[in-house]
Design a protein around this motif. Structure first.
Motif, PDB file in Angstrom:
ATOM      1  N   PHE A 137       0.924  -1.366  -0.084  1.00  0.00           N
ATOM      2  CA  PHE A 137      -0.212  -0.128  -0.135  1.00  0.00           C
ATOM      3  C   PHE A 137       0.746   1.388   0.018  1.00  0.00           C
ATOM      4  CE2 PHE A 137      -2.154  -3.640   1.645  1.00  0.00           C
ATOM      5  CZ  PHE A 137      -3.523  -3.398   1.404  1.00  0.00           C
ATOM      6  N   THR A 138       0.649   2.226  -0.928  1.00  0.00           N
ATOM      7  CA  THR A 138       1.716   3.382  -0.972  1.00  0.00           C
ATOM      8  C   THR A 138       0.934   4.594  -0.583  1.00  0.00           C
ATOM      9  OG1 THR A 138       2.757   2.306  -2.981  1.00  0.00           O
ATOM     10  CG2 THR A 138       2.955   4.749  -2.693  1.00  0.00           C
ATOM     11  N   PHE A 139       1.813   5.476   0.188  1.00  0.00           N
ATOM     12  CA  PHE A 139       1.446   6.469   0.907  1.00  0.00           C
ATOM     13  C   PHE A 139       2.230   7.755   0.180  1.00  0.00           C
ATOM     14  CE2 PHE A 139       0.884   9.933   3.849  1.00  0.00           C
ATOM     15  CZ  PHE A 139      -0.452  10.323   3.927  1.00  0.00           C
ATOM     16  N   ILE A 140       1.745   8.642  -0.835  1.00  0.00           N
ATOM     17  CA  ILE A 140       2.897   9.517  -1.252  1.00  0.00           C
ATOM     18  C   ILE A 140       2.820  10.854  -0.254  1.00  0.00           C
ATOM     19  CG2 ILE A 140       3.117  10.900  -3.163  1.00  0.00           C
ATOM     20  CD1 ILE A 140       2.351   8.712  -5.100  1.00  0.00           C
ATOM     21  N   ASN A 141       3.764  11.046   0.454  1.00  0.00           N
ATOM     22  CA  ASN A 141       3.915  11.969   1.589  1.00  0.00           C
ATOM     23  C   ASN A 141       4.332  13.355   1.267  1.00  0.00           C
ATOM     24  OD1 ASN A 141       3.633  12.517   4.327  1.00  0.00           O
ATOM     25  ND2 ASN A 141       5.571  11.718   4.655  1.00  0.00           N
ATOM     26  N   LYS A 142       4.211  14.239   2.069  1.00  0.00           N
ATOM     27  CA  LYS A 142       4.743  15.715   2.020  1.00  0.00           C
ATOM     28  C   LYS A 142       3.815  16.351   0.838  1.00  0.00           C
ATOM     29  CE  LYS A 142       9.098  14.106   3.860  1.00  0.00           C
ATOM     30  NZ  LYS A 142      10.688  14.165   3.723  1.00  0.00           N
ATOM     31  N   LEU A 143       2.606  16.141   0.821  1.00  0.00           N
ATOM     32  CA  LEU A 143       1.961  17.040  -0.223  1.00  0.00           C
ATOM     33  C   LEU A 143       1.816  18.456   0.282  1.00  0.00           C
ATOM     34  CD1 LEU A 143       0.269  16.113  -3.038  1.00  0.00           C
ATOM     35  CD2 LEU A 143       1.407  14.220  -1.373  1.00  0.00           C
ATOM     36  N   ASP A 144       2.171  18.802   1.597  1.00  0.00           N
ATOM     37  CA  ASP A 144       2.310  20.463   2.039  1.00  0.00           C
ATOM     38  C   ASP A 144       3.233  20.731   1.765  1.00  0.00           C
ATOM     39  OD1 ASP A 144       3.387  18.306   3.631  1.00  0.00           O
ATOM     40  OD2 ASP A 144       3.735  19.821   5.307  1.00  0.00           O
ATOM     41  N   ARG A 145       4.212  20.323   0.911  1.00  0.00           N
ATOM     42  CA  ARG A 145       5.382  21.108   0.331  1.00  0.00           C
ATOM     43  C   ARG A 145       5.180  20.764  -1.317  1.00  0.00           C
ATOM     44  NH1 ARG A 145      10.076  18.199   3.953  1.00  0.00           N
ATOM     45  NH2 ARG A 145       8.916  18.678   6.053  1.00  0.00           N
ATOM     46  N   GLN A 146       5.845  21.550  -1.885  1.00  0.00           N
ATOM     47  CA  GLN A 146       5.982  21.422  -3.352  1.00  0.00           C
ATOM     48  C   GLN A 146       6.646  20.222  -3.853  1.00  0.00           C
ATOM     49  OE1 GLN A 146       4.191  23.886  -4.751  1.00  0.00           O
ATOM     50  NE2 GLN A 146       4.004  22.884  -6.442  1.00  0.00           N
ATOM     51  N   GLY A 147       5.939  19.150  -4.929  1.00  0.00           N
ATOM     52  CA  GLY A 147       6.770  18.249  -5.116  1.00  0.00           C
ATOM     53  C   GLY A 147       6.313  17.874  -6.725  1.00  0.00           C
ATOM     54  N   LYS A 148       6.563  16.471  -7.259  1.00  0.00           N
ATOM     55  CA  LYS A 148       6.309  16.112  -8.621  1.00  0.00           C
ATOM     56  C   LYS A 148       4.907  16.256  -8.728  1.00  0.00           C
ATOM     57  CE  LYS A 148      10.490  13.368  -8.934  1.00  0.00           C
ATOM     58  NZ  LYS A 148      10.997  12.163  -9.417  1.00  0.00           N
ATOM     59  N   GLU A 149       4.401  16.340 -10.159  1.00  0.00           N
ATOM     60  CA  GLU A 149       2.988  16.231 -10.343  1.00  0.00           C
ATOM     61  C   GLU A 149       2.622  14.870 -10.127  1.00  0.00           C
ATOM     62  OE1 GLU A 149       1.066  18.516 -11.580  1.00  0.00           O
ATOM     63  OE2 GLU A 149       2.513  20.053 -11.321  1.00  0.00           O
ATOM     64  N   PRO A 150       1.192  14.704  -9.499  1.00  0.00           N
ATOM     65  CA  PRO A 150       0.793  13.433  -9.126  1.00  0.00           C
ATOM     66  C   PRO A 150       0.831  12.525 -10.000  1.00  0.00           C
ATOM     67  CG  PRO A 150      -0.579  15.324  -8.278  1.00  0.00           C
ATOM     68  CD  PRO A 150       0.482  15.975  -9.224  1.00  0.00           C
ATOM     69  N   LEU A 151       0.508  12.926 -11.331  1.00  0.00           N
ATOM     70  CA  LEU A 151       0.275  11.681 -12.782  1.00  0.00           C
ATOM     71  C   LEU A 151       1.945  11.259 -12.846  1.00  0.00           C
ATOM     72  CD1 LEU A 151      -2.166  13.436 -14.973  1.00  0.00           C
ATOM     73  CD2 LEU A 151      -2.355  11.201 -13.989  1.00  0.00           C
ATOM     74  N   GLU A 152       2.713  11.914 -12.696  1.00  0.00           N
ATOM     75  CA  GLU A 152       4.309  11.744 -12.879  1.00  0.00           C
ATOM     76  C   GLU A 152       4.636  10.865 -11.759  1.00  0.00           C
ATOM     77  OE1 GLU A 152       8.595  13.956 -12.725  1.00  0.00           O
ATOM     78  OE2 GLU A 152       6.903  15.234 -12.735  1.00  0.00           O
ATOM     79  N   LEU A 153       4.042  11.071 -10.663  1.00  0.00           N
ATOM     80  CA  LEU A 153       4.302   9.891  -9.502  1.00  0.00           C
ATOM     81  C   LEU A 153       4.007   8.782  -9.867  1.00  0.00           C
ATOM     82  CD1 LEU A 153       3.986  12.781  -6.367  1.00  0.00           C
ATOM     83  CD2 LEU A 153       6.260  11.377  -6.956  1.00  0.00           C
TER      84      LEU A 153
END
Length: 524
Positions: A137-153
């Motif tokens: 199960f994957t949890f993509i973390n730190k969305l409160d900071r700038q990151g890669k585009e969700p589709l790219e992830l």
């Protein structure tokens, strides 16, 4: 077995949290414990100045460095489930401990930093899960900071790891413009930094907000709806069977540090995570957790969890049946039977005596030196061994001595106890009996030195003998001590087996050309 015990086993969820260092793994563990009521205040590894440390980082060196160097075990109840979390070291120098821990779980939660995507250590740990078919199960973390585009992830997950993915929710904005998540599974929007009745907003039949809200006017909301439409049309369909077999990973977005999306993740995870699974013996016989008698295996040994008592704890994954304190068990390796009277369960370094535990639980047994990593214990009349746990061939070696020769007794005791934990390996030269330690990574030596000083009051002197290629021998009877040389050093390991430490590939090939009758082999 009674229906009550069967129900208890079905309520167990045992998982490891895996990630690259600094992706937020220990912080996530804290938040899960917080929701389970196991702790009142979720401390993060960032809080060193306040003296508040992560509950799962109990070792002194972990508190100083803000990293996990040993697997912690924690248990709590939530939503009629009993959850066993194993928080593993993210640092690659401790991957051996993590690999063994992954043998003791039924699923894994993979934390990915939204800014960095899939990192090197994540790939290694993922491969171990994949080999065992462990649901991830994957949890993509730190969305409160700038990151890669969700589709790219999402694309990175599929291309780099080679696993199908399904977004259970989707971020609306990111960093300073992070507004919340579009929850596909629960058909709602969860707002960032909102509590109470305002936290969740309902969706209509078309997938848009069912209520009038300022969010509708933002470009982030519009973009999220476009992404969701694309996922619905061109993305994977959710397949529970594929999730169970480790071929599809449900993906959740959120921020562990701000405690956003964690509870939604936990509640959804519990619906799809596997109950305790059957395991195979080394004779390829499957042991059923519900119908078979008590059995388990030791996947970890930890010295000095209680420095006041200089004790040693063997961590046991219960595979089948019911454990009762005081029961008689057989140690399959030796055939020896004994009563299990000192048994504990954990919240990091806090322990309480456990009277009853069932398949899926992790318990600690007081160890006086009887156990080894990989040992199987059984409660019934038939004995067997579970499949071997992985052991790695070390690459770095040091010669180690006590600075104060008067402390040789403490020195030898400390080394033998720490070696039993499996992070470092022990060797002795043939005649001078110099102690040589081997490890997969340099950090293991630093932790060893720190713990010898702080837990055994022994300062050690470590002299690097560099990288070596360690090889064991299939036909030990054909080995002669005269085969030992400075470039092909013959030593004995802790089990008194011969091991050659070769200076490099050339030295190993030269040795094999000269002694083609000697059959060499390596560990993993």
């Amino acid at each position: 077995m009674t229906t009550q015990i069967q129900d208890q086993i079905q309520a167990r969820r045992t998982f490891a949290i895996i990630s690259h260092p600094d992706a937020g793994k220990t912080t996530m563990t804290e938040k899960l414990l917080f929701f389970g009521g196991a702790i009142r205040d979720a401390g993060t590894v960032k809080a060193k100045k306040t003296g508040k440390f992560a509950t799962s980082d109990w070792m002194e060196i972990e508190k100083q460095r803000g990293i996990s160097v040993t697997s912690s075990v924690m248990q709590f109840d939530y939503d009629d489930c009993r959850i066993n979390i194993l928080d593993t070291p993210g640092h690659q120098d401790f991957s051996e401990d993590t690999y063994r821990t992954l043998m003791a779980v039924d699923s894994a939660v993979m934390i990915v930093d939204a800014a960095k995507g899939i990192e090197a250590q994540t790939i290694k740990l993922f491969k171990v899960c994949r080999l065992r078919g462990i649901p991830i199960f994957t949890f993509i973390n730190k969305l409160d900071r700038q990151g890669k585009e969700p589709l790219e992830l999402m694309e990175e997950l599929e291309e780099v790891l080679g696993i199908e993915s399904y977004a259970m929710n989707w971020p609306i904005g990111m960093g300073k413009e992070f507004l919340g998540i579009y929850d596909r599974f629960n058909n709602r929007i969860e707002q960032f930094r909102k509590d109470g009745a305002d936290r969740f907003l309902p969706l209509n039949e078309d997938g848009g907000l069912a209520v009038d809200h300022s969010m509708i006017k933002t470009s982030y909301y519009t973009q999220a709806l476009e992404d969701i439409m694309l996922l619905n049309e061109a993305g994977n369909d959710f397949d529970h069977e594929k999730v169970k077999n480790g071929k599809m990973t449900p993906v959740f977005f959120g921020s562990a540090l701000t405690n956003f999306g964690v509870q939604t993740f936990l509640e959804t995870y519990l619906q799809f995570a596997p109950t305790p699974q059957p395991r195979k013996t080394d004779a390829d016989v499957e042991i059923n957790p519900v119908t078979d008698e008590f059995s388990g295996f030791i996947f970890k040994i930890q010295a000095n969890m209680n420095p006041a008592h200089r004790d040693r704890i063997a961590f046991v994954r219960i595979v089948s049946g019911k454990f009762e304190r005081g029961m008689t068990v057989t140690l399959a390796r030796t055939g020896k039977t004994f009563k299990l009277t000192q048994s504990t369960q954990f919240l990091a370094d806090e322990r309480e005596t456990v009277e009853i535990a069932v398949a899926g639980d992790i318990i600690g047994l007081h160890d006086t030196g009887s156990y080894q990593i990989g040992d199987t214990i059984v409660g019934g009349k038939k004995t067997f061994n579970y499949e071997k746990l992985p052991q790695f061939t070390p690459e770095l070696f040091v010669r180690v001595t006590a600075k104060n020769v008067m402390k040789s007794k403490h020195f030898n005791k400390g080394i033998m106890q720490l070696v039993q934990e499996g992070a470092i390996q022990y060797y002795k030269t043939l005649h001078t009996e110099d102690v040589i330690l081997g490890a997969v990574g340099q950090l293991q030596f630093e932790v060893f030195e720190h713990r010898m000083k702080n837990e055994y009051n022994v300062e050690v002197r470590m002299e690097s003998i560099g990288n070596k290629i360690a090889r064991w021998i299939q036909n030990e009877g054909d080995v002669k001590e005269s085969m030992s040389s400075p470039r092909s050093m013959l030593v004995r390991d802790r089990y008194d087996r011969y091991v050659f430490l070769f200076e490099n590939d050339f030295a190993m090939r030269w040795f094999q050309d000269k002694n083609d009758n000697i059959e060499l082999y390596s560990l993993l």
